[in-house]
Design a protein around this motif. Structure first.
Motif, PDB file in Angstrom:
ATOM      1  N   THR A  26       0.819  -1.220   0.000  1.00 28.84           N
ATOM      2  CA  THR A  26       0.000   0.000   0.000  1.00 28.84           C
ATOM      3  C   THR A  26       0.851   1.268   0.000  1.00 28.84           C
ATOM      4  O   THR A  26       0.320   2.367   0.113  1.00 28.84           O
ATOM      5  CB  THR A  26      -0.959   0.022   1.214  1.00 28.84           C
ATOM      6  N   ARG A  28       2.869   2.434   2.233  1.00 28.43           N
ATOM      7  CA  ARG A  28       2.862   3.146   3.508  1.00 28.43           C
ATOM      8  C   ARG A  28       4.066   2.706   4.319  1.00 28.43           C
ATOM      9  O   ARG A  28       4.613   1.628   4.102  1.00 28.43           O
ATOM     10  CB  ARG A  28       1.607   2.789   4.326  1.00 28.43           C
ATOM     11  N   GLU A  33       0.873   2.061   8.383  1.00 30.05           N
ATOM     12  CA  GLU A  33       0.007   0.897   8.169  1.00 30.05           C
ATOM     13  C   GLU A  33      -0.661   0.470   9.473  1.00 30.05           C
ATOM     14  O   GLU A  33      -1.858   0.189   9.508  1.00 30.05           O
ATOM     15  CB  GLU A  33       0.818  -0.269   7.592  1.00 30.05           C
ATOM     16  N   TYR A  36      -3.274   3.086  10.385  1.00 32.70           N
ATOM     17  CA  TYR A  36      -4.420   2.943   9.494  1.00 32.70           C
ATOM     18  C   TYR A  36      -5.313   1.780   9.922  1.00 32.70           C
ATOM     19  O   TYR A  36      -6.534   1.911  10.012  1.00 32.70           O
ATOM     20  CB  TYR A  36      -3.945   2.742   8.051  1.00 32.70           C
ATOM     21  N   ARG A  37      -4.708   0.638  10.201  1.00 32.82           N
ATOM     22  CA  ARG A  37      -5.483  -0.547  10.575  1.00 32.82           C
ATOM     23  C   ARG A  37      -6.145  -0.385  11.932  1.00 32.82           C
ATOM     24  O   ARG A  37      -7.290  -0.815  12.126  1.00 32.82           O
ATOM     25  CB  ARG A  37      -4.606  -1.793  10.518  1.00 32.82           C
ATOM     26  N   GLU A  39      -7.079   2.526  13.283  1.00 29.48           N
ATOM     27  CA  GLU A  39      -8.169   3.495  13.098  1.00 29.48           C
ATOM     28  C   GLU A  39      -9.355   2.865  12.374  1.00 29.48           C
ATOM     29  O   GLU A  39     -10.507   3.128  12.729  1.00 29.48           O
ATOM     30  CB  GLU A  39      -7.674   4.727  12.343  1.00 29.48           C
ATOM     31  N   SER A  40      -9.094   2.009  11.382  1.00 31.10           N
ATOM     32  CA  SER A  40     -10.169   1.320  10.668  1.00 31.10           C
ATOM     33  C   SER A  40     -10.937   0.397  11.611  1.00 31.10           C
ATOM     34  O   SER A  40     -12.168   0.349  11.584  1.00 31.10           O
ATOM     35  CB  SER A  40      -9.609   0.506   9.500  1.00 31.10           C
ATOM     36  N   GLY A  41     -10.213  -0.331  12.427  1.00 28.46           N
ATOM     37  CA  GLY A  41     -10.844  -1.226  13.388  1.00 28.46           C
ATOM     38  C   GLY A  41     -11.649  -0.462  14.423  1.00 28.46           C
ATOM     39  O   GLY A  41     -12.743  -0.886  14.815  1.00 28.46           O
ATOM     40  N   ARG A  42     -11.137   0.662  14.869  1.00 27.30           N
ATOM     41  CA  ARG A  42     -11.857   1.492  15.834  1.00 27.30           C
ATOM     42  C   ARG A  42     -13.157   2.004  15.229  1.00 27.30           C
ATOM     43  O   ARG A  42     -14.196   2.009  15.895  1.00 27.30           O
ATOM     44  CB  ARG A  42     -10.992   2.666  16.287  1.00 27.30           C
ATOM     45  N   ALA A  43     -13.130   2.402  13.961  1.00 25.13           N
ATOM     46  CA  ALA A  43     -14.336   2.910  13.302  1.00 25.13           C
ATOM     47  C   ALA A  43     -15.414   1.831  13.253  1.00 25.13           C
ATOM     48  O   ALA A  43     -16.591   2.122  13.475  1.00 25.13           O
ATOM     49  CB  ALA A  43     -14.001   3.397  11.892  1.00 25.13           C
ATOM     50  N   VAL A  44     -15.014   0.593  12.990  1.00 27.77           N
ATOM     51  CA  VAL A  44     -15.977  -0.513  12.949  1.00 27.77           C
ATOM     52  C   VAL A  44     -16.615  -0.701  14.319  1.00 27.77           C
ATOM     53  O   VAL A  44     -17.830  -0.834  14.441  1.00 27.77           O
ATOM     54  CB  VAL A  44     -15.293  -1.823  12.481  1.00 27.77           C
ATOM     55  N   GLU A  47     -19.016   2.119  15.202  1.00 29.63           N
ATOM     56  CA  GLU A  47     -20.262   2.059  14.432  1.00 29.63           C
ATOM     57  C   GLU A  47     -21.152   0.918  14.905  1.00 29.63           C
ATOM     58  O   GLU A  47     -22.262   0.741  14.402  1.00 29.63           O
ATOM     59  CB  GLU A  47     -19.958   1.882  12.941  1.00 29.63           C
TER      60      GLU A  47
END
Length: 52
Positions: A26, A28, A33, A36-37, A39-44, A47
């Motif tokens: 990617t 990065r 990386e 990013y991962r 933050e993505s997991g936290r967003a899930v 939500e």
């Protein structure tokens, strides 16, 4: 990021190698990386898609 904190992180060698490969694919840094991962997991979780 408004504020950064430096930590020491121990990872299994296989997970480290996988993250390095993902970061390379990617274009990065390893640090970017991981951030990013996380933050993505936290967003899930925030939500309601996954329990903490």
């Amino acid at each position: 990021m408004d504020h950064e904190v430096r930590i020491t992180l121990r990872l299994p060698a296989e997970l480290h190698a996988w993250l390095v490969a993902q970061a390379k694919s990617t274009r990065r840094s390893l640090n970017s990386e991981i951030v990013y991962r996380l933050e993505s997991g936290r967003a899930v979780v925030e939500e309601g898609g996954e329990s903490p």
